[in-house]
Design a protein around this motif. Sequence first.
Motif, mmCIF file in Angstrom:
data_model
loop_
_atom_site.group_PDB
_atom_site.id
_atom_site.type_symbol
_atom_site.label_atom_id
_atom_site.label_comp_id
_atom_site.label_asym_id
_atom_site.label_seq_id
_atom_site.Cartn_x
_atom_site.Cartn_y
_atom_site.Cartn_z
ATOM 1 N N ASP A 1 35.223 49.397 35.402
ATOM 2 C CA ASP A 1 36.326 48.675 34.776
ATOM 3 C C ASP A 1 36.511 47.353 35.523
ATOM 4 O O ASP A 1 36.799 47.344 36.719
ATOM 5 N N ALA A 2 36.356 46.228 34.821
ATOM 6 C CA ALA A 2 36.453 44.921 35.473
ATOM 7 C C ALA A 2 37.814 44.716 36.123
ATOM 8 O O ALA A 2 37.914 44.080 37.180
ATOM 9 N N GLU A 3 38.850 45.266 35.518
ATOM 10 C CA GLU A 3 40.188 45.096 36.078
ATOM 11 C C GLU A 3 40.294 45.714 37.471
ATOM 12 O O GLU A 3 41.011 45.204 38.342
ATOM 13 N N LYS A 4 39.550 46.797 37.706
ATOM 14 C CA LYS A 4 39.583 47.469 39.004
ATOM 15 C C LYS A 4 38.521 46.922 39.960
ATOM 16 O O LYS A 4 38.704 46.956 41.177
ATOM 17 N N ALA A 5 37.424 46.414 39.407
ATOM 18 C CA ALA A 5 36.296 46.009 40.250
ATOM 19 C C ALA A 5 36.406 44.586 40.774
ATOM 20 O O ALA A 5 35.745 44.243 41.755
ATOM 21 N N LEU A 6 37.232 43.761 40.140
ATOM 22 C CA LEU A 6 37.306 42.351 40.507
ATOM 23 C C LEU A 6 38.600 42.027 41.247
ATOM 24 O O LEU A 6 39.615 42.706 41.086
ATOM 25 N N THR A 7 38.545 40.961 42.040
ATOM 26 C CA THR A 7 39.687 40.499 42.825
ATOM 27 C C THR A 7 39.907 39.015 42.565
ATOM 28 O O THR A 7 38.941 38.254 42.475
ATOM 29 N N ARG A 8 41.161 38.616 42.458
ATOM 30 C CA ARG A 8 41.441 37.186 42.320
ATOM 31 C C ARG A 8 40.958 36.462 43.574
ATOM 32 O O ARG A 8 41.170 36.930 44.691
ATOM 33 N N LEU A 9 40.353 35.308 43.389
ATOM 34 C CA LEU A 9 39.893 34.545 44.538
ATOM 35 C C LEU A 9 41.066 34.192 45.444
ATOM 36 O O LEU A 9 40.921 34.119 46.674
ATOM 37 N N THR A 10 42.243 33.988 44.848
ATOM 38 C CA THR A 10 43.426 33.639 45.635
ATOM 39 C C THR A 10 44.011 34.839 46.378
ATOM 40 O O THR A 10 45.023 34.704 47.059
ATOM 41 N N GLU A 11 43.364 36.003 46.247
ATOM 42 C CA GLU A 11 43.826 37.194 46.960
ATOM 43 C C GLU A 11 42.751 37.766 47.881
ATOM 44 O O GLU A 11 42.945 38.824 48.488
ATOM 45 N N VAL A 12 41.618 37.060 47.994
ATOM 46 C CA VAL A 12 40.542 37.521 48.871
ATOM 47 C C VAL A 12 40.904 37.215 50.320
ATOM 48 O O VAL A 12 41.338 36.109 50.652
ATOM 49 N N LYS A 13 40.735 38.181 51.191
ATOM 50 C CA LYS A 13 41.079 38.033 52.605
ATOM 51 C C LYS A 13 40.196 36.971 53.263
ATOM 52 O O LYS A 13 38.973 36.971 53.082
ATOM 53 N N PRO A 14 40.778 36.022 54.018
ATOM 54 C CA PRO A 14 39.978 35.011 54.713
ATOM 55 C C PRO A 14 38.888 35.638 55.573
ATOM 56 O O PRO A 14 39.121 36.621 56.274
ATOM 57 N N GLY A 15 37.699 35.062 55.482
ATOM 58 C CA GLY A 15 36.538 35.592 56.170
ATOM 59 C C GLY A 15 35.677 36.454 55.272
ATOM 60 O O GLY A 15 34.510 36.712 55.584
ATOM 61 N N SER A 16 36.232 36.900 54.142
ATOM 62 C CA SER A 16 35.496 37.755 53.214
ATOM 63 C C SER A 16 34.676 36.916 52.235
ATOM 64 O O SER A 16 34.957 35.746 52.000
ATOM 65 N N CYS A 17 33.672 37.552 51.651
ATOM 66 C CA CYS A 17 32.784 36.874 50.705
ATOM 67 C C CYS A 17 32.940 37.464 49.310
ATOM 68 O O CYS A 17 33.376 38.600 49.132
ATOM 69 N N GLY A 18 32.552 36.656 48.332
ATOM 70 C CA GLY A 18 32.657 37.092 46.952
ATOM 71 C C GLY A 18 31.424 36.728 46.153
ATOM 72 O O GLY A 18 30.703 35.782 46.477
ATOM 73 N N SER A 19 31.179 37.498 45.094
ATOM 74 C CA SER A 19 30.087 37.225 44.170
ATOM 75 C C SER A 19 30.663 36.708 42.865
ATOM 76 O O SER A 19 31.618 37.271 42.323
ATOM 77 N N ALA A 20 30.062 35.603 42.364
ATOM 78 C CA ALA A 20 30.478 35.047 41.078
ATOM 79 C C ALA A 20 29.689 35.650 39.928
ATOM 80 O O ALA A 20 29.807 35.197 38.787
ATOM 81 N N ASP A 21 28.907 36.680 40.208
ATOM 82 C CA ASP A 21 28.111 37.357 39.188
ATOM 83 C C ASP A 21 29.015 38.323 38.428
ATOM 84 O O ASP A 21 28.982 39.535 38.628
ATOM 85 N N THR A 22 29.839 37.746 37.562
ATOM 86 C CA THR A 22 30.864 38.517 36.860
ATOM 87 C C THR A 22 30.785 38.408 35.342
ATOM 88 O O THR A 22 31.488 39.132 34.640
ATOM 89 N N GLY A 23 29.981 37.490 34.818
ATOM 90 C CA GLY A 23 29.928 37.294 33.379
ATOM 91 C C GLY A 23 31.071 36.470 32.840
ATOM 92 O O GLY A 23 31.292 36.429 31.626
ATOM 93 N N LEU A 24 31.797 35.773 33.706
ATOM 94 C CA LEU A 24 32.948 34.976 33.289
ATOM 95 C C LEU A 24 32.600 33.500 33.094
ATOM 96 O O LEU A 24 33.457 32.624 33.171
#
Length: 432
Positions: free
Chosen positions: A309-332
């Motif tokens: 479920d994308a709603e559970k699997a994704l995090t707002r970039l503005t809520e990602v903890k500093p120092g953490s990394c993210g993938s833009a491979d989301t289909g958005l």
Amino acid sequence: MTNTNPGARYERGGGRRAATALLPLLLTALAACQSGGQAEAGGTKGTKNPAPVATPVFETRLDGQLSAASKATAAAGSSTFTATVSYGSAHGTAVDTSTGTQDYAADTARAERELTIPRRFPEDAASDLGGRAGGSAVRETYEVQGNRVDYLTRQGDWLRYSSRASMDIVDDFEGALVRAGDSAPYGGTLAEVVRTAHATKQPAKGADGVRTYELSVPPRTAAPALPPAFQHALLYFEGSEQITLTVVLDKQGRLLRAGADYAPALAALHKGGRLKGVTSLKAEYVLTGHGTTKVPAPAAGAAGGKLKDAEKALTRLTEVKPGSCGSADTGLGGSLSLVRVVPCGKGADVRVFGQVEVKETIQDNPAGVADRKAGDRCRTKFDTAPAAWVNRARPAGTFYTWGGASSSSDYTGPDVDIEGAYACYVELSGRR
């Protein structure tokens, strides 16, 4: 009103180099439910008994023939499609192509999308498209089932987007939900434009009963065939220019091909900070295999634990903890509003080094104030961030902000309250 700033860029030791225009969160209405159907045994959809068309297309009134053609196309039951948007520049053309199959009765589709951007293509325009100039081709797979869109990630699992998601996040799903169409199972194409266009002159007749319509439509009408990020400029287009539309129907009145030239809208897009350096913009939509195309059963439905479920699997970039990394491979569609939090290794596209808030009262015009203040505060964080968080920045010494702000004012005075949240991040070498 809340706005999103999709990736304003800053460089070490300098001022703001480039910024993308403010973009309202929701540009177009989410796809409406279409008439449904159920998958037959073995995964082949119900295309053998399409609904009959009450009045032949060419016997309806001229201004209603294209709408009737959309119904006749759907009545065929299935088709193979190719949808292309081409972005020309002085240094080559970026091409965004989606190819797939769709079953109108079952309201399902599967598509492979490929975005290729030449090496010397304008860098900021490439970022607007969700890619990188000269980078590897962006390849994506989507499956549509009614108002539900599934996206296949590079890791082999599926993200499911639904228009029934929570109201506080469904607007951020628009980049994926646009794939769920109104006029055809797969959306975001000229099929949406043809259905609402009105012919004003008789079509030219060709061999085998083919008809070709030449007409002009308002930019607002033509907007749905472009990515959501570019639709705002067309929906609020202030000029009198029209978009040229060509539509080709077969002898049964079914859609074969449509093409549109969006050149008149480029000035508005440039004014809004979008697609700068792009000098031509065209879309095309081609259909074949009417009623004979076999649409495979959705693979996402058989994915088991690999369907998330994308709603559970994704995090707002503005809520990602500093120092953490993210993938833009989301289909958005390249949007970083939501990311998958991942280890800071090969699969990471961005690394957040700070989060900042802007909340204060100013006077007069608030436009851009929150963005500038966020940029200044992110610069401070960038200069003091641990080296490990920023030393893989691409380009080197460059950081970005992503976020938005709302503004409110009293009728009795000049004071304006602005409030917003922003992520401070760097793009990594793994970013497209």
